[in-house]
Design an enzyme around this catalytic site. Sequence first.
Site, short mmCIF file in Angstrom:
data_model
loop_
_atom_site.label_atom_id
_atom_site.label_comp_id
_atom_site.label_asym_id
_atom_site.label_seq_id
_atom_site.Cartn_x
_atom_site.Cartn_y
_atom_site.Cartn_z
N ASP A 49 61.54 5.29 -18.78
CA ASP A 49 62.29 4.35 -17.94
C ASP A 49 61.50 4.11 -16.65
OD1 ASP A 49 65.15 3.10 -17.32
OD2 ASP A 49 64.43 4.07 -15.50
N TYR A 54 59.43 0.64 -8.81
CA TYR A 54 58.94 2.02 -8.77
C TYR A 54 57.43 2.07 -8.50
CZ TYR A 54 63.36 3.16 -11.18
OH TYR A 54 64.68 3.28 -11.56
N LYS A 79 62.64 -3.08 -15.33
CA LYS A 79 63.78 -3.79 -14.71
C LYS A 79 63.30 -4.83 -13.71
CE LYS A 79 65.84 0.83 -14.64
NZ LYS A 79 64.78 1.75 -14.23
N HIS A 112 68.18 -4.94 -12.53
CA HIS A 112 68.26 -3.64 -11.85
C HIS A 112 69.55 -3.50 -11.04
CE1 HIS A 112 65.25 -0.44 -10.26
NE2 HIS A 112 66.46 0.05 -10.26
P1 NAP Z 1 67.67 12.99 -11.42
O1 NAP Z 1 67.00 12.78 -12.71
O2 NAP Z 1 69.12 13.31 -11.39
O3 NAP Z 1 66.96 14.15 -10.60
C1 NAP Z 1 65.60 14.14 -10.33
C2 NAP Z 1 65.32 15.29 -9.34
O4 NAP Z 1 65.62 16.54 -9.95
C3 NAP Z 1 63.90 15.33 -8.88
O5 NAP Z 1 63.90 15.74 -7.54
C4 NAP Z 1 63.28 16.43 -9.76
O6 NAP Z 1 62.23 17.06 -9.06
C5 NAP Z 1 64.46 17.36 -9.97
N1 NAP Z 1 64.43 18.03 -11.27
C6 NAP Z 1 64.21 17.46 -12.48
N2 NAP Z 1 64.33 18.35 -13.46
C7 NAP Z 1 64.63 19.53 -12.88
C8 NAP Z 1 64.87 20.83 -13.37
N3 NAP Z 1 64.84 21.09 -14.67
N4 NAP Z 1 65.15 21.81 -12.47
C9 NAP Z 1 65.20 21.56 -11.14
N5 NAP Z 1 64.99 20.33 -10.61
C10 NAP Z 1 64.71 19.33 -11.48
O7 NAP Z 1 67.48 11.73 -10.45
P2 NAP Z 1 66.88 10.25 -10.49
O8 NAP Z 1 65.41 10.27 -10.46
O9 NAP Z 1 67.61 9.52 -9.42
O10 NAP Z 1 67.39 9.62 -11.86
C11 NAP Z 1 66.66 9.69 -13.07
C12 NAP Z 1 66.02 8.34 -13.43
O11 NAP Z 1 67.01 7.32 -13.51
C13 NAP Z 1 65.06 7.78 -12.36
O12 NAP Z 1 63.83 8.46 -12.34
C14 NAP Z 1 64.99 6.34 -12.79
O13 NAP Z 1 64.14 6.20 -13.93
C15 NAP Z 1 66.45 6.07 -13.15
N6 NAP Z 1 67.22 5.52 -12.00
C16 NAP Z 1 67.70 4.24 -12.11
C17 NAP Z 1 68.41 3.68 -11.07
C18 NAP Z 1 68.94 2.28 -11.19
O14 NAP Z 1 69.36 1.71 -10.17
N7 NAP Z 1 68.94 1.71 -12.37
C19 NAP Z 1 68.67 4.41 -9.88
C20 NAP Z 1 68.18 5.71 -9.80
C21 NAP Z 1 67.49 6.26 -10.87
P3 NAP Z 1 60.72 17.13 -9.64
O15 NAP Z 1 60.27 15.76 -9.99
O16 NAP Z 1 59.97 17.74 -8.50
O17 NAP Z 1 60.81 18.03 -10.83
#
Ligand code: NAP
Length: 277
Positions: A49, A54, A79, A112
């Site tokens: 994704d 990004y 997106k 998005h």
């Molecule tokens: P998330 O996946 O809930 O959390 C990511 C965070 O958790 C990072 O700081 C990562 O750090 C840490 N992490 C990951 N795996 C871990 C583990 N096993 N143990 C401890 N910490 C861990 O947050 P997100 O990035 O907001 O959401 C995921 C994806 O959704 C995004 O990357 C993006 O592709 C998508 N997204 C879409 C939208 C939208 O508007 N459509 C908005 C937000 C996000 P490290 O990288 O240092 O491991």
Amino acid sequence: MTLTIKTTTELNNGIHIPLLGLGTWQIAGGQQTEEAVSSAIEYGYIHFDTAMIYGNESSVGKAIKTDPVPRSELFVTTKVWNTDHGYDQTLRAFDESLNQLGLDYIDLYLIHWPVENVRRDTWRSLEALLEDGRVKTIGVSNYMVKHLEELLSFSQIIPAVNQIELHPYNYGLRQDVIEFCRTRDIQIEAYTPLTRGQRFDDPKLQKVAQKYSKTPAQILIRWALQHDIIVIPKSARPERIRENAEVFDFSIGQKDMDFIDSFNEDLVICWDPADVP
Ligand code: NAP
């Protein structure tokens, strides 16, 4: 059904989307993204994704193209960003994303955010792109019930996916949009599924994690999968990318699923799309 890292769910247009994907927001374009995507493919991920905003589409594409796993076995989402809405602008943004990715087609193209006043024209351009064949599936992100109702009032094609912030801590808050999507065959995809780590210390989550000898991250991912929700945890670190994929050797019992379902506290970590008119 036994879930694996390759398990897909069928969308309303017959296309299959893998239930687990790698999120890439805040993975820096260049070497960091290339390494993250390559390690993910090595651990068995087949779904990625990204988004124009990004700034890492070219690195996602590079890692995919240099990997021996055939493109046809991988699923790529990107997106259109808020500043590219409108019919012509969206078509141009799509061309730019495809160019950045260096791919012949995109599996899923999402709006998005539901930007006010231009949603209709932007959706028309996604319908045109689908017709054109360079995108296999179209959908939306951050659409609440009011945005979906408006979309369905003029769309020729029903979105296949709605990507929203979703985790147990806002599961109650988002019941209306989840139900709306389920009854119209729009697949829910969970972003920020790990609460960005903000609830890893929650004693309730810790208790479940200890019971299954899993980490809080793995419980949150498995919870989404067992609800048939697509889930895209992000990590830039190979060891965590692997950890987040080690969720197919156990299952959460129904009582514990019900317990996790009750964690809601109306937590919204990203911007709240309910505020978008
Ligand atoms: P998330 O996946 O809930 O959390 C990511 C965070 O958790 C990072 O700081 C990562 O750090 C840490 N992490 C990951 N795996 C871990 C583990 N096993 N143990 C401890 N910490 C861990 O947050 P997100 O990035 O907001 O959401 C995921 C994806 O959704 C995004 O990357 C993006 O592709 C998508 N997204 C879409 C939208 C939208 O508007 N459509 C908005 C937000 C996000 P490290 O990288 O240092 O491991």
